[in-house]
Scaffold this motif. Structure first.
Motif, PDB file in Angstrom:
ATOM      1  N   UNK A  36      -5.433 -11.864  -0.837  1.00 10.34           N
ATOM      2  CA  UNK A  36      -5.936 -10.996  -1.898  1.00 10.34           C
ATOM      3  C   UNK A  36      -7.017 -10.050  -1.389  1.00 10.34           C
ATOM      4  N   UNK A  37      -7.852 -10.547  -0.489  1.00  9.54           N
ATOM      5  CA  UNK A  37      -8.913  -9.715   0.077  1.00  9.54           C
ATOM      6  C   UNK A  37      -8.307  -8.495   0.771  1.00  9.54           C
ATOM      7  N   UNK A  38      -7.294  -8.759   1.603  1.00 10.02           N
ATOM      8  CA  UNK A  38      -6.644  -7.662   2.338  1.00 10.02           C
ATOM      9  C   UNK A  38      -5.922  -6.720   1.379  1.00 10.02           C
ATOM     10  N   UNK A  39      -5.288  -7.286   0.370  1.00 10.09           N
ATOM     11  CA  UNK A  39      -4.561  -6.463  -0.603  1.00 10.09           C
ATOM     12  C   UNK A  39      -5.515  -5.504  -1.316  1.00 10.09           C
ATOM     13  N   UNK A  40      -6.633  -6.056  -1.808  1.00  7.94           N
ATOM     14  CA  UNK A  40      -7.590  -5.219  -2.544  1.00  7.94           C
ATOM     15  C   UNK A  40      -8.181  -4.152  -1.629  1.00  7.94           C
ATOM     16  N   UNK A  41      -8.419  -4.520  -0.373  1.00  4.85           N
ATOM     17  CA  UNK A  41      -8.977  -3.584   0.602  1.00  4.85           C
ATOM     18  C   UNK A  41      -8.013  -2.426   0.861  1.00  4.85           C
TER      19      UNK A  41
ATOM     20  N   UNK B 295       0.835  -1.208   0.000  1.00  2.00           N
ATOM     21  CA  UNK B 295       0.000   0.000   0.000  1.00  2.00           C
ATOM     22  C   UNK B 295       0.870   1.258   0.000  1.00  2.00           C
ATOM     23  N   UNK B 296       1.914   1.245   0.827  1.00  2.00           N
ATOM     24  CA  UNK B 296       2.815   2.405   0.892  1.00  2.00           C
ATOM     25  C   UNK B 296       3.507   2.613  -0.455  1.00  2.00           C
TER      26      UNK B 296
ATOM     27  N   UNK C 108      -7.741   2.713  -4.623  1.00  2.00           N
ATOM     28  CA  UNK C 108      -7.605   3.505  -5.844  1.00  2.00           C
ATOM     29  C   UNK C 108      -7.270   2.705  -7.093  1.00  2.00           C
ATOM     30  N   UNK C 109      -6.103   2.092  -7.117  1.00  2.00           N
ATOM     31  CA  UNK C 109      -5.631   1.476  -8.370  1.00  2.00           C
ATOM     32  C   UNK C 109      -6.473   0.293  -8.820  1.00  2.00           C
ATOM     33  N   UNK C 110      -6.396   0.025 -10.105  1.00  5.70           N
ATOM     34  CA  UNK C 110      -6.953  -1.196 -10.677  1.00  5.70           C
ATOM     35  C   UNK C 110      -6.175  -2.374 -10.087  1.00  5.70           C
ATOM     36  N   UNK C 111      -6.871  -3.412  -9.646  1.00  4.84           N
ATOM     37  CA  UNK C 111      -6.169  -4.598  -9.139  1.00  4.84           C
ATOM     38  C   UNK C 111      -6.334  -5.739 -10.143  1.00  4.84           C
TER      39      UNK C 111
ATOM     40  N   UNK D  74     -16.117  -9.342  -7.586  1.00  2.00           N
ATOM     41  CA  UNK D  74     -16.885  -8.101  -7.439  1.00  2.00           C
ATOM     42  C   UNK D  74     -16.856  -7.595  -5.994  1.00  2.00           C
ATOM     43  N   UNK D  75     -17.152  -8.474  -5.054  1.00  2.00           N
ATOM     44  CA  UNK D  75     -17.257  -8.051  -3.655  1.00  2.00           C
ATOM     45  C   UNK D  75     -15.912  -7.574  -3.110  1.00  2.00           C
ATOM     46  N   UNK D  76     -14.832  -8.150  -3.585  1.00  2.00           N
ATOM     47  CA  UNK D  76     -13.514  -7.755  -3.092  1.00  2.00           C
ATOM     48  C   UNK D  76     -12.940  -6.560  -3.863  1.00  2.00           C
ATOM     49  N   UNK D  77     -13.616  -6.172  -4.936  1.00  2.00           N
ATOM     50  CA  UNK D  77     -13.124  -5.034  -5.714  1.00  2.00           C
ATOM     51  C   UNK D  77     -11.915  -5.362  -6.575  1.00  2.00           C
ATOM     52  N   UNK D  78     -11.912  -6.563  -7.151  1.00  2.00           N
ATOM     53  CA  UNK D  78     -10.822  -6.943  -8.059  1.00  2.00           C
ATOM     54  C   UNK D  78     -11.239  -6.559  -9.484  1.00  2.00           C
ATOM     55  N   UNK D  79     -10.299  -6.041 -10.262  1.00  2.00           N
ATOM     56  CA  UNK D  79     -10.651  -5.536 -11.593  1.00  2.00           C
ATOM     57  C   UNK D  79     -10.377  -6.504 -12.729  1.00  2.00           C
TER      58      UNK D  79
END
Lengths: 397, 397
Positions: free
Chosen positions: A147-152, A121-122, A156-159, A175-180
């Motif tokens: 992956x859930x934690x990463x996407x969370x 994230x940093x 901002x960015x596309x994952x 969809x629920x985890x916000x993966x692109x």
């Protein structure tokens, strides 16, 4: 050929293709109503498995082809892409991005070391990343990414995730985890031959249209026939039918139950291997791919050769820096308990033949939790009679 | 499933995959000595079949993927490409060239009309063509291009040929004829499932390096492992093994003898169809793909449905402008004489059921030249008992 000894593949893909799936490939034409409805049915099940309401496109290509489709259809040359890499398949993202002139910064973790989400994230923030590419299960080390934690942590960015080695064995809810972008392939948890890969794009990924020159991997061509079950190019007819049959079987068993099988079988197998003094490599092991360090002084190639030639078990060796030092197995949850125990016995016997002192009873005890597990697919068990007849092999009887 | 009626596919690809080839796919790992030596052996046989001393690369993709590899690896944006088109697959070259920003002029011939080599040469000269792209057998019409004459008439430009529907059934001698790029695929004369395609480049084509962005279709990646039998990405393990077995069988029968089978069977079939008042479409018919105009008033879809549902024969319909008006068959030389006669009877019966007056005895007479023909592959005959056992389907017996 009738008397040739048949072998079990426990490599982390291409996996063993069970009789039930082989039998599912029937003579058929790809521009027929029967095939079109099978493709539509498959696509619906893929959406369930991916956890998405977006289209899932099936490409006639290896997983790398679908990864290329991800770059071609969703990454712009002016994107700032952060690649999270823990081995061979993380590197593949950066090679692909390079080939398309997309700027990428690689954040590497030691092979097998857990991905530090905070650092990702940093780094993404400092770099101003517009896209983050990662690997759900790194097949070279067996590491599972959270992956859930990463996407969370990356609102901002596309994952973009390579889920080739994970999907079906590890949870992923696009969809629920916000993966692109999610990419997967036929020869892993799908238990089918290699040669078909899958890709799904979120709405915001799909509209990006970066304009790279492309034809075979241009998803607009796949979108055009999607609602009729029409593929733009001749599909891998047999493999598509096997993937369809595999999804039917997994859905009937329950997506969660299948993942649970993989989790239980993998955990038991790791415990068994550890009791044979084989250390599991990844800090955060997956339910998909298992990687074990061989005892000091054991040559990896010799171990694999013996395991195959004497015991009929085909595992995989190490890749890149782990070459010659580890062996890899995968998708163990597809087998029945008896076959799994047989695999453990074969590994133990091979180690013993190579002069390693082992105690097989601890390993046997470790396998107790899966003792009664039936095979996920028919024809995937060492203790089941051959499938009936050979009719499907001939034009007609 | 045991009692399901098995069907014969006579579509011009994907063709019927015979039992002998299905049985050739064994559990194996793709990074093993066994698979590597099989790949090397296959590549050697492919060079014989292509008539080249150049490398033949196997891609995990449909034929269009190999056509894209041709453009990506051999055509520069400043090339002047003349596309010789007589139907759907001629058009595919120009679509691909467009996608890569390569200038192309299309010289179209009417569907089924012979390609006028003189006109091609004049047009290539006037346009200043540096590349000429063509189709050896146009699968939508069954037309055979006189490739030898075409290449002879074009000493200057690079000649790029789509031989997907021809190679193995029609002669093509890449080096001796001066062909620069040849593309083919697994699901036609190779009698294997779709999903693997082939490409060979002449020396002058290989050094062009046009610099298009590419990864999966960048042949340098295939070249790197070629002499070790290593594929850059996970190959279609099963299909590669089937192609290998198919080439072994065809080489044993003799490349010429196999082409002769296709020629004889196709000629007999055309004569039989003509005696049933079905007109063959192409001016210069091939030994690979046969296309026939259905009688006035017969709906193509209905004809195909009846042929399949009542008689178990899966043929293909028309494409583009011929949709609904023709039926297509292909690679008939793979079948034995009895099966071929059965196919003719099925077509005759279907026409009769649709109210067409037919005389089947003329059609039967036309098939006399192939009456004694044995099947090219085991398990490709309607008159042979099912292949022994189902052993290969299970992990072990």
């Amino acid at each position: 050929m009738r008397h040739e000894r048949l072998k079990i593949v426990i490599a982390p893909g291409p996996v063993h293709v069970p009789g039930q799936l082989r039998d599912a490939a029937r003579p058929m034409h790809h521009r027929s109503g029967a095939f079109r409805s099978l493709v539509l049915d498959m696509e619906g099940m893929l959406r369930e498995l991916f956890g998405t309401s977006s289209a899932v496109y099936a490409l006639t290509a290896s997983g790398t082809g679908a990864m290329e489709a991800a770059v071609v259809n969703a990454v712009r040359p002016d994107d700032r892409v952060l690649v999270v890499s823990g081995g061979k398949f993380g590197k593949r993202w950066s090679e692909l991005l390079d080939a398309y002139g997309c700027g990428a910064r690689v954040l590497s973790f030691e092979p097998g070391a857990a991905v530090d989400i905070g650092r990702v994230a940093v780094e993404a923030g400092e770099y101003g990343a517009t896209v983050v590419a990662c690997t759900h299960v790194e097949s070279s080390t067996g590491l599972l990414l959270d992956l859930y934690a990463l996407a969370l942590a990356l609102p901002g960015p596309l994952v973009m995730v390579d889920a080739v080695a994970s999907l079906g064995a590890e949870e992923l809810v696009m969809d629920a985890w916000g993966i692109d972008v999610v990419v997967s392939a036929s020869q892993k948890a799908f238990a089918s031959p290699p040669g078909v890969s899958f890709i799904a794009l979120s709405d915001r990924a799909r509209v990006r249209a970066p304009g790279h020159p492309a034809f075979y991997f241009d998803l607009a061509r796949y979108e055009a026939g999607l609602d009729r079950g029409d593929t733009p190019f001749t599909p891998a007819l047999e493999t598509i039918q096997m993937v369809h049959a595999s999804l039917l079987q997994a859905r009937e068993a329950g997506w969660d139950a299948v993942r649970e099988r993989h989790r239980t079988a993998s955990a038991a197998f790791r415990a068994a291997m550890e009791s044979l003094s084989l250390r599991s490599v990844p800090e955060n092991p997956s339910a998909a791919v298992q990687v074990f360090v061989l005892p000091e002084g054991i040559d990896g190639d010799r171990f694999l050769r013996l395991l195959e030639e004497k015991h009929g078990i085909i595992a995989a060796g190490g890749q890149d820096g782990l070459k010659g030092r580890v062996f890899r197995a995968g998708f163990l949850g597809q087998f029945d308990g008896g076959t799994l125990l047989g695999i453990v016995h074969a590994v133990a016997a091979t180690l013993s033949e190579l002069g390693i002192d082992i105690n097989v009873s601890d390993a046997e005890r470790a396998m107790a939790p899966v003792a009664g597990l039936p095979a996920l697919y028919r024809g995937h068990s060492a203790h089941e009679p051959p499938a009936a007849g050979g009719r499907a092999r001939n034009v007609q009887s």
